[in-house]
Design a protein around this motif. Structure first.
Motif, PDB file in Angstrom:
ATOM      1  N   TRP A  33       0.790  -1.149   0.110  1.00  0.00           N
ATOM      2  CA  TRP A  33      -0.088   0.011   0.081  1.00  0.00           C
ATOM      3  C   TRP A  33       0.722   1.339  -0.101  1.00  0.00           C
ATOM      4  CZ3 TRP A  33      -5.109  -0.079  -0.587  1.00  0.00           C
ATOM      5  CH2 TRP A  33      -5.758  -1.462  -0.296  1.00  0.00           C
ATOM      6  N   PHE A  34       0.351   2.102  -0.842  1.00  0.00           N
ATOM      7  CA  PHE A  34       1.191   3.224  -0.979  1.00  0.00           C
ATOM      8  C   PHE A  34       0.101   4.593  -0.954  1.00  0.00           C
ATOM      9  CE2 PHE A  34       5.710   2.497  -2.460  1.00  0.00           C
ATOM     10  CZ  PHE A  34       5.365   1.208  -2.937  1.00  0.00           C
ATOM     11  N   GLU A  41       4.864  13.562  -2.819  1.00  0.00           N
ATOM     12  CA  GLU A  41       5.276  12.406  -3.807  1.00  0.00           C
ATOM     13  C   GLU A  41       4.589  11.083  -2.920  1.00  0.00           C
ATOM     14  OE1 GLU A  41      10.019  13.277  -4.870  1.00  0.00           O
ATOM     15  OE2 GLU A  41       9.550  11.452  -3.488  1.00  0.00           O
ATOM     16  N   ARG A  42       4.508  10.041  -3.728  1.00  0.00           N
ATOM     17  CA  ARG A  42       3.782   8.944  -3.291  1.00  0.00           C
ATOM     18  C   ARG A  42       4.789   8.287  -2.194  1.00  0.00           C
ATOM     19  NH1 ARG A  42       0.787   5.000  -7.735  1.00  0.00           N
ATOM     20  NH2 ARG A  42      -0.131   7.185  -7.887  1.00  0.00           N
ATOM     21  N   GLU A  43       4.020   7.830  -1.072  1.00  0.00           N
ATOM     22  CA  GLU A  43       5.178   7.291   0.092  1.00  0.00           C
ATOM     23  C   GLU A  43       4.548   5.686   0.171  1.00  0.00           C
ATOM     24  OE1 GLU A  43       4.953   8.903   3.843  1.00  0.00           O
ATOM     25  OE2 GLU A  43       2.504   9.267   3.940  1.00  0.00           O
ATOM     26  N   CYS A  93      -3.192   0.492  -3.689  1.00  0.00           N
ATOM     27  CA  CYS A  93      -2.515  -1.018  -3.784  1.00  0.00           C
ATOM     28  C   CYS A  93      -1.550  -1.262  -5.011  1.00  0.00           C
ATOM     29  CB  CYS A  93      -3.726  -1.885  -3.785  1.00  0.00           C
ATOM     30  SG  CYS A  93      -3.231  -3.508  -3.630  1.00  0.00           S
ATOM     31  N   ALA A  94      -0.394  -1.870  -4.585  1.00  0.00           N
ATOM     32  CA  ALA A  94       0.664  -2.231  -5.762  1.00  0.00           C
ATOM     33  C   ALA A  94       0.837  -3.772  -5.375  1.00  0.00           C
ATOM     34  CB  ALA A  94       1.871  -1.362  -5.437  1.00  0.00           C
ATOM     35  N   GLY A  95       1.119  -4.569  -6.720  1.00  0.00           N
ATOM     36  CA  GLY A  95       1.361  -5.815  -6.749  1.00  0.00           C
ATOM     37  C   GLY A  95       2.671  -6.125  -7.521  1.00  0.00           C
ATOM     38  N   ARG A  96       3.413  -7.113  -7.078  1.00  0.00           N
ATOM     39  CA  ARG A  96       4.463  -7.429  -7.978  1.00  0.00           C
ATOM     40  C   ARG A  96       4.214  -9.008  -8.570  1.00  0.00           C
ATOM     41  NH1 ARG A  96      10.198  -6.549  -8.950  1.00  0.00           N
ATOM     42  NH2 ARG A  96      10.988  -8.294  -9.814  1.00  0.00           N
ATOM     43  N   GLY A  97       4.085  -9.025  -9.762  1.00  0.00           N
ATOM     44  CA  GLY A  97       3.784 -10.317 -10.372  1.00  0.00           C
ATOM     45  C   GLY A  97       4.651 -11.311 -10.755  1.00  0.00           C
ATOM     46  N   THR A  98       5.998 -11.136 -10.448  1.00  0.00           N
ATOM     47  CA  THR A  98       7.217 -12.048 -10.706  1.00  0.00           C
ATOM     48  C   THR A  98       7.943 -12.091  -9.607  1.00  0.00           C
ATOM     49  OG1 THR A  98       8.585 -10.051 -11.388  1.00  0.00           O
ATOM     50  CG2 THR A  98       7.192 -11.226 -13.205  1.00  0.00           C
ATOM     51  N   LEU A 105      10.413  -4.216  -0.500  1.00  0.00           N
ATOM     52  CA  LEU A 105       9.025  -3.909  -0.282  1.00  0.00           C
ATOM     53  C   LEU A 105       8.599  -2.326  -0.315  1.00  0.00           C
ATOM     54  CD1 LEU A 105       8.300  -6.681   2.244  1.00  0.00           C
ATOM     55  CD2 LEU A 105       7.889  -6.909  -0.457  1.00  0.00           C
ATOM     56  N   SER A 106       9.307  -1.545   0.078  1.00  0.00           N
ATOM     57  CA  SER A 106       8.978  -0.084   0.172  1.00  0.00           C
ATOM     58  C   SER A 106       9.439   0.740  -0.916  1.00  0.00           C
ATOM     59  CB  SER A 106       9.706   0.533   1.229  1.00  0.00           C
ATOM     60  OG  SER A 106      11.094   0.399   1.258  1.00  0.00           O
ATOM     61  N   MET A 107       9.585   0.295  -2.196  1.00  0.00           N
ATOM     62  CA  MET A 107      10.031   0.966  -3.355  1.00  0.00           C
ATOM     63  C   MET A 107       9.179   0.647  -4.135  1.00  0.00           C
ATOM     64  SD  MET A 107      14.198  -0.024  -3.390  1.00  0.00           S
ATOM     65  CE  MET A 107      14.206   0.839  -4.848  1.00  0.00           C
ATOM     66  N   ALA A 108       8.357   1.996  -4.696  1.00  0.00           N
ATOM     67  CA  ALA A 108       7.542   1.883  -5.656  1.00  0.00           C
ATOM     68  C   ALA A 108       7.798   1.375  -6.884  1.00  0.00           C
ATOM     69  CB  ALA A 108       6.863   3.220  -5.891  1.00  0.00           C
ATOM     70  N   GLY A 109       8.982   1.458  -7.464  1.00  0.00           N
ATOM     71  CA  GLY A 109       9.521   0.877  -8.644  1.00  0.00           C
ATOM     72  C   GLY A 109       9.569  -0.832  -8.589  1.00  0.00           C
ATOM     73  N   PHE A 110       9.425  -1.365  -7.449  1.00  0.00           N
ATOM     74  CA  PHE A 110       9.620  -2.740  -7.048  1.00  0.00           C
ATOM     75  C   PHE A 110       8.193  -3.338  -7.955  1.00  0.00           C
ATOM     76  CE2 PHE A 110      10.527  -6.650  -5.422  1.00  0.00           C
ATOM     77  CZ  PHE A 110       9.503  -7.219  -4.537  1.00  0.00           C
TER      78      PHE A 110
END
Length: 124
Positions: A33-34, A41-43, A93-98, A105-110
């Motif tokens: 969650w951000f 900036e998004r945190e 909400c953010a999700g990583r598919g790979t 975990l805290s990095m938006a680019g992840f």
């Protein structure tokens, strides 16, 4: 196309609680969650690995927010207690598919996928 759909936002008075949910249309590895306030900036707020073993909380929410996930439902939750006016923001909400190694975990680019956001407003 993978979609993440948030729900549970709203308006609450300071000291109140809200529970955000984010349902993904596919299985995710890490989910987080951000939040973002206009002009800022998004945190990162909180995140969790697929197993739940690794978790991240921003210092500003530690002890008040709790992240959890239900992998059978591809859903992540954010229980927000003791809300403060400074928690007011749009929550994404953010999700990583790979798969991944390391701790980002805290990095938006992840993250690979993002939801549309849900507004949380806390009044004093």
């Amino acid at each position: 196309q993978v979609q993440l759909v948030e729900s549970g936002g709203g308006s609450v008075q300071a000291g109140g609680s809200l529970r955000l949910s984010c349902a993904a249309s596919a299985s995710m590895y890490a989910m987080g969650w951000f939040r973002q306030v206009p002009g800022q900036e998004r945190e990162s707020v909180s995140a969790v690995s697929r197993s739940g073993t690794d978790q991240y909380y921003a210092a500003s929410v530690k002890g008040r927010f709790t992240i959890s996930r239900d992998n059978a439902k591809n859903t992540v939750y954010l229980q927000m207690n003791s809300l403060k006016p400074e928690d007011t923001a749009v929550y994404y909400c953010a999700g990583r598919g790979t798969p991944y190694t390391g701790t980002y975990l805290s990095m938006a680019g992840f993250y690979t996928y993002w939801g549309q956001g849900t507004q949380v407003t806390v009044s004093s």
